[in-house]
Design a protein around this motif. Structure first.
Motif, short mmCIF file in Angstrom:
data_model
loop_
_atom_site.label_atom_id
_atom_site.label_comp_id
_atom_site.label_asym_id
_atom_site.label_seq_id
_atom_site.Cartn_x
_atom_site.Cartn_y
_atom_site.Cartn_z
N THR A 295 -17.58 47.43 -4.87
CA THR A 295 -16.28 46.86 -5.22
C THR A 295 -16.42 45.41 -5.66
OG1 THR A 295 -15.31 48.35 -3.62
CG2 THR A 295 -13.93 46.56 -4.38
N ILE A 296 -17.31 44.66 -4.99
CA ILE A 296 -17.55 43.27 -5.41
C ILE A 296 -18.15 43.24 -6.81
CG2 ILE A 296 -19.02 41.27 -4.93
CD1 ILE A 296 -18.51 41.88 -1.94
N LEU A 297 -19.04 44.20 -7.09
CA LEU A 297 -19.63 44.31 -8.42
C LEU A 297 -18.55 44.56 -9.46
CD1 LEU A 297 -22.66 44.09 -8.16
CD2 LEU A 297 -22.85 46.46 -8.85
N LEU A 298 -17.62 45.44 -9.12
CA LEU A 298 -16.53 45.74 -10.05
C LEU A 298 -15.71 44.49 -10.32
CD1 LEU A 298 -14.88 47.91 -11.54
CD2 LEU A 298 -13.54 48.19 -9.48
N LEU A 299 -15.43 43.70 -9.27
CA LEU A 299 -14.65 42.48 -9.44
C LEU A 299 -15.40 41.47 -10.31
CD1 LEU A 299 -13.06 41.98 -5.93
CD2 LEU A 299 -12.00 42.81 -8.03
N LEU A 300 -16.72 41.38 -10.12
CA LEU A 300 -17.52 40.46 -10.94
C LEU A 300 -17.45 40.84 -12.41
CD1 LEU A 300 -20.73 39.90 -8.77
CD2 LEU A 300 -19.07 38.19 -9.43
N LEU A 301 -17.64 42.14 -12.70
CA LEU A 301 -17.59 42.60 -14.09
C LEU A 301 -16.21 42.35 -14.68
CD1 LEU A 301 -19.54 45.98 -14.15
CD2 LEU A 301 -20.29 43.76 -14.88
N PHE A 302 -15.19 42.60 -13.86
CA PHE A 302 -13.82 42.39 -14.31
C PHE A 302 -13.59 40.93 -14.65
CE2 PHE A 302 -9.36 41.55 -13.21
CZ PHE A 302 -8.75 42.37 -14.14
N LEU A 303 -14.07 40.04 -13.76
CA LEU A 303 -13.90 38.59 -13.95
C LEU A 303 -14.57 38.15 -15.24
CD1 LEU A 303 -12.79 36.23 -12.24
CD2 LEU A 303 -15.14 35.80 -11.53
N SER A 304 -15.79 38.65 -15.48
CA SER A 304 -16.52 38.19 -16.67
C SER A 304 -15.86 38.71 -17.94
CB SER A 304 -17.98 38.58 -16.54
OG SER A 304 -18.33 39.55 -17.46
N THR A 305 -15.33 39.95 -17.89
CA THR A 305 -14.64 40.47 -19.07
C THR A 305 -13.37 39.67 -19.34
OG1 THR A 305 -15.46 42.64 -18.45
CG2 THR A 305 -13.76 42.58 -20.12
N MET A 306 -12.63 39.38 -18.28
CA MET A 306 -11.40 38.60 -18.42
C MET A 306 -11.69 37.24 -19.03
SD MET A 306 -8.48 39.83 -17.57
CE MET A 306 -8.94 41.22 -18.51
N GLU A 307 -12.75 36.62 -18.54
CA GLU A 307 -13.10 35.29 -19.04
C GLU A 307 -13.42 35.36 -20.52
OE1 GLU A 307 -15.87 32.08 -20.13
OE2 GLU A 307 -16.31 34.22 -20.04
N THR A 308 -14.17 36.39 -20.94
CA THR A 308 -14.51 36.52 -22.35
C THR A 308 -13.26 36.67 -23.20
OG1 THR A 308 -16.62 37.54 -21.84
CG2 THR A 308 -15.73 37.99 -24.00
N VAL A 309 -12.34 37.53 -22.76
CA VAL A 309 -11.12 37.76 -23.54
C VAL A 309 -10.31 36.48 -23.62
CG1 VAL A 309 -8.93 39.00 -23.52
CG2 VAL A 309 -11.04 40.22 -23.01
N LEU A 310 -10.17 35.79 -22.48
CA LEU A 310 -9.36 34.57 -22.41
C LEU A 310 -9.94 33.48 -23.32
CD1 LEU A 310 -6.90 33.72 -20.74
CD2 LEU A 310 -8.47 32.58 -19.19
N MET A 311 -11.25 33.26 -23.21
CA MET A 311 -11.87 32.18 -23.97
C MET A 311 -11.88 32.51 -25.46
SD MET A 311 -12.38 29.72 -22.19
CE MET A 311 -11.54 29.79 -20.63
N ALA A 312 -12.11 33.78 -25.80
CA ALA A 312 -12.09 34.17 -27.22
C ALA A 312 -10.70 33.93 -27.79
CB ALA A 312 -12.50 35.64 -27.36
N GLY A 313 -9.68 34.26 -26.98
CA GLY A 313 -8.30 34.05 -27.43
C GLY A 313 -8.02 32.57 -27.61
N LEU A 314 -8.43 31.73 -26.67
CA LEU A 314 -8.18 30.28 -26.76
C LEU A 314 -8.93 29.68 -27.94
CD1 LEU A 314 -8.20 29.27 -23.00
CD2 LEU A 314 -6.27 29.30 -24.58
N LEU A 315 -10.16 30.19 -28.15
CA LEU A 315 -10.95 29.67 -29.26
C LEU A 315 -10.29 30.02 -30.59
CD1 LEU A 315 -13.69 28.27 -29.89
CD2 LEU A 315 -14.57 30.55 -30.33
N ALA A 316 -9.79 31.26 -30.68
CA ALA A 316 -9.13 31.68 -31.92
C ALA A 316 -7.91 30.79 -32.18
CB ALA A 316 -8.71 33.14 -31.81
N ARG A 317 -7.15 30.46 -31.11
CA ARG A 317 -5.98 29.60 -31.28
C ARG A 317 -6.39 28.20 -31.71
NH1 ARG A 317 -0.98 30.54 -28.87
NH2 ARG A 317 -0.74 32.77 -28.49
N ALA A 318 -7.46 27.67 -31.06
CA ALA A 318 -7.92 26.31 -31.40
C ALA A 318 -8.37 26.27 -32.86
CB ALA A 318 -9.05 25.91 -30.46
N THR A 319 -9.11 27.32 -33.30
CA THR A 319 -9.59 27.37 -34.67
C THR A 319 -8.42 27.43 -35.64
OG1 THR A 319 -11.39 28.67 -33.79
CG2 THR A 319 -11.21 28.56 -36.18
#
Ligand code: NAG
Ligand code: NAG
Length: 380
Positions: free
Chosen positions: A267-291
């Protein structure tokens, strides 16, 4: 009289007498029991059951059955069980018992020594300790009770023998022991099977894919955040892991206490994978907005310039950051910091889990029979 005419009164009394337990004065009759465990063929952790094949070899002395060899020269005879007294055994933990020989016979020596062999297959309940699954060890008891007699009349002396030759098993019986529980009202003995999980399969099938997925996820952090493949990569990993996780959760039993540590780990592994995916989506979205904002700002500046040509104000000096030049945009910086923290977090979680695995002990809740206000330990 009440006796049927075909029966003679003396014979009936004789038959009735031999099916009573032999009297040993004020001491109980001693019955020696050898338990040969020849197979433990099914250990079902989901149903908490163990199936085993046993051979019980019981012997005792019944002086009423002795005969004079100079009159009858035979050394030994076999008798059907309904013509003499035998201990009647009940296994307390059994879901079912299959006595292999439906009409077994006892062997009687000329001096009255009786020997009785009983082969049985049984499925019994066992409270597995699965905290350290798949490296778990459990003790499973089989309690044999002779309900038709009392401890004043009968006493067991039990020994166990491991005769398992099959090695093609996930669980192996690494120890066998017998004991006679003290202070019982009914004669009994207890056989304890110590089972050890030798499952290399579970380690290969569970731990290796999970660690590989986690490593693949960490490596995915090396892809640049601008690349759209990174989101696709992470989401694919997360989906793959979710499928793996649900099949894993179904393969492990649940319990009110001492659940397998592996469930928490995955379950901790699942949360880690979830966290890293969320971070990627969030940062990609913010980067697209900044660009987008950076691309738009020169044109707005230009329009402003055209509009306010008469009173020229300070022209915004902002250069579009991150897109060209070596300077990073802030989502990239955050992503880079997150990557470092994530790698450290993953490494830490693995070490913490290894420590918990070493030191954790199962402290199960008290059984209902002990904890409930009207409960008590069963004592027969
Ligand atoms: C009767 O009891 C005595 C004392 O416990 C014991 O030594 C002896 O073996 C018993 N005899 C039988 C037939 O069980
Ligand atoms: C066995 O039978 C023989 C012959 O009838 C007799 O002499 C002997 O005493 C008997 N032995 C016992 C132990 O009863």
């Amino acid at each position: 009289s009440v006796w049927p005419p075909l029966f003679n009164l003396n014979l009936s009394q004789e038959v009735e007498e031999t099916i009573q337990i032999p009297n040993n004065g004020s001491a109980p009759l001693l019955v020696a029991v050898q338990v040969f465990v020849s197979n433990v063929f099914n250990v079902d952790i989901l149903r908490y059951t163990v199936s085993s094949v046993l051979l019980l070899q019981m012997s005792w002395l019944d002086p009423r059955l002795a005969w004079n060899t100079s009159v009858h020269p035979r050394r030994a005879i076999t008798l059907p069980l309904d013509s003499l007294w035998t201990p009647r055994l009940t296994i307390l933990e059994a879901l079912w018992v299959d006595w292999r020989d439906l009409s077994p016979q006892a062997r009687v020596d000329q001096d009255g020594h009786v020997k009785l062999n009983l082969a049985l297959t049984t499925e019994t309940n066992c409270n597995f300790d699965l905290l350290h699954f798949p490296r778990d060890q459990s003790h499973c008891s089989l309690s044999f009770y002779a309900f038709s007699n009392t401890v004043m009349e009968l006493e067991f002396q039990a020994h166990a023998m491991n005769e398992i030759v099959s090695v093609k098993r996930e669980y192996v019986v690494h120890n066998l022991s017998t004991e006679v529980p003290p202070q019982q009202l009914v004669p009994c003995f207890q056989l304890t099977l110590s089972l050890k999980n030798t499952a290399l399969k579970s380690i290969i099938a569970l731990l290796v894919p999970a660690e590989a997925l986690l490593l693949a996820d960490v490596c995915g952090g090396l892809l640049p955040i601008q690349a759209t493949e990174r989101i696709a990569y992470k989401v694919t990993l997360l989906l793959g892991y979710l499928v793996f996780h649900s099949s894993l959760v179904q393969a492990l039993p649940s319990s009110s206490s001492c659940n397998p540590l592996l469930i928490y780990f995955f379950t901790i592994l699942l949360l880690l994978l979830f966290l890293s995916t969320m971070e990627t989506v969030l940062m990609a979205g913010l980067l697209a907005r900044a660009t987008l904002g950076a691309n738009r700002s020169p044109s707005t500046a230009l329009r402003g310039e055209q509009r306010d040509r008469k009173n020229p104000g300070p022209i915004p000096e902002e250069a579009p950051r991150g897109i060209q030049g070596s300077k990073r945009s802030w989502p990239e910086t955050v992503d880079h910091i997150f990557f470092l923290v994530y790698v450290a977090g993953v490494a830490c979680s693995q070490f913490i889990f290894a420590g918990v695995w070493m030191w954790a002990a199962c402290k199960s809740d008290p059984a209902p029979g002990e904890a409930a206000p009207h409960g008590r330990q069963p004592s027969l």
